[in-house]
Design a protein around this motif. Structure first.
Motif: not given
Lengths: 182, 162
Positions: B42, B46, B53-54, B57-58
């Motif tokens: 992650a 990034r 940003d949202g 993670n996925v």
């Protein structure tokens, strides 16, 4: 190009039907993507990694909180820099430091921490905020430096996670030591 | 060597099988490494500063599994053409991300085959490596005829003729 007759003999040649070749390819691609996503979701439901699916990606925050390391946001670091209230510690090696760093930063790789303790405590007593940073993926040097300094009695080192890349990407000023300024 | 010979060589079942096993193995390896460390991956994503940003993670949680599935697909010959298409798409996206950040001059790690902090920063060789893999994916997509495959677009005809 092959003649029509040979195509008929070898129906398994993909070239025999380019449209079908593409359609089947896309259908398989969608199916594989769905399978990958489904397995991934199932895996993370069964073995939660602690990462939230969406939202705040500050994934290292909770880890650092456990170690007692305080992070600082880029915005806060930048405003302290402008008020000249921050002392930046660049935890990377000298090579990368020379190629560019936050102006005024001190180059302190974590093993050198103890040589700098007195100076840094003096800055601390002046009310400056001490901010260590590194660069790149999960580079632990900024945190390591903060931990080393804390062991030696410096209380308030904050860490700017992935500091150098984010600093540059934000277009903040840089300093280089190879007789060029950018 | 004329064009027909090149086509013949590229279309040779052994060449395609080598491409499949190599590319499949690479994707499988890359996926397994990242599955083990979603937080590190992650952070790698990034650092590229290209994804909202949202969504970081996925992507970090699902992309490794997509890599594993297409890696397995290429090796086993399960939906080979689809796997080659997804590979080509992913490698194209990776190339774009690398190129943009090389042009930006960001000193970030690749996050390609390691999420470890000690890996060096990206350079143009990473882009060349990525484009070589992209060429392999396109090679498989164009020429694969289902050799040693458990399924495939050609399997319908294959069972009838072979």
């Amino acid at each position: 190009m092959e003649k029509k007759g040979t195509k008929k003999d070898r129906p398994s040649m993909p070239a025999a039907s380019p449209t079908k070749h593409t359609t089947v390819g896309f259908r398989q691609a969608m199916l594989l993507l769905l399978v990958g996503i489904a397995i991934g979701m199932a895996y993370h439901l069964v073995t939660p990694s602690g990462l939230p699916w969406f939202g705040n990606p500050e994934s290292s925050s909770s880890l650092n909180a456990e170690k007692g390391i305080e992070e600082i946001s880029l915005d806060d670091a930048w405003s302290l820099y402008r008020q000249k209230e921050a002392v930046f510690l660049d935890a990377r090696g000298p090579d990368t430091f020379w190629k560019g760093h936050i102006p005024g930063a001190l180059n302190i790789p974590p093993p050198d921490a103890e040589n700098w303790v007195d100076d840094i405590r003096a800055f601390e007593n002046d009310g400056k905020t001490i901010i260590s940073y590194c660069d790149g993926v999960a580079c632990p040097l900024g945190e390591e430096l903060a931990l080393n300094l804390r062991e030696k009695g410096v209380q308030s080192v904050k860490v700017l996670i992935n500091g150098w890349s984010r600093w540059r990407a934000a277009g903040h000023p840089e300093e280089r030591l190879d007789n060029e300024s950018s | 060597m004329n064009r027909r010979n090149v086509t013949k060589l590229l279309g040779h079942p052994a060449m395609i099988l080598i491409s499949r096993l190599l590319l499949g193995g690479i994707f499988l390896y890359a996926g397994i490494i990242k599955v083990a460390d979603p937080s590190g991956f992650a952070l790698a994503i990034r650092n590229y500063q290209l994804v909202p940003d949202g969504m970081v993670n996925v992507i970090a949680m699902l992309l490794p599994w997509i890599e594993i599935v297409i890696g397995a697909g290429l090796i086993l010959g399960a939906g080979t053409h689809g796997a080659a298409l997804v590979s080509a798409f992913l490698l194209g996206a990776f190339a774009l991300a690398l190129a943009i950040n090389l042009a930006r001059g960001l000193d970030i790690s690749c996050g390609c085959f390691s999420t470890a902090p000690s890996t060096g920063s990206i350079n143009w060789l990473y882009l060349i490596r990525d484009l070589s893999l992209l060429a392999m994916a396109l090679h498989i997509y164009r020429f694969d005829r289902g050799m040693l495959a458990i399924t495939g677009p050609a399997s319908r005809g294959k069972t009838a003729t072979d």
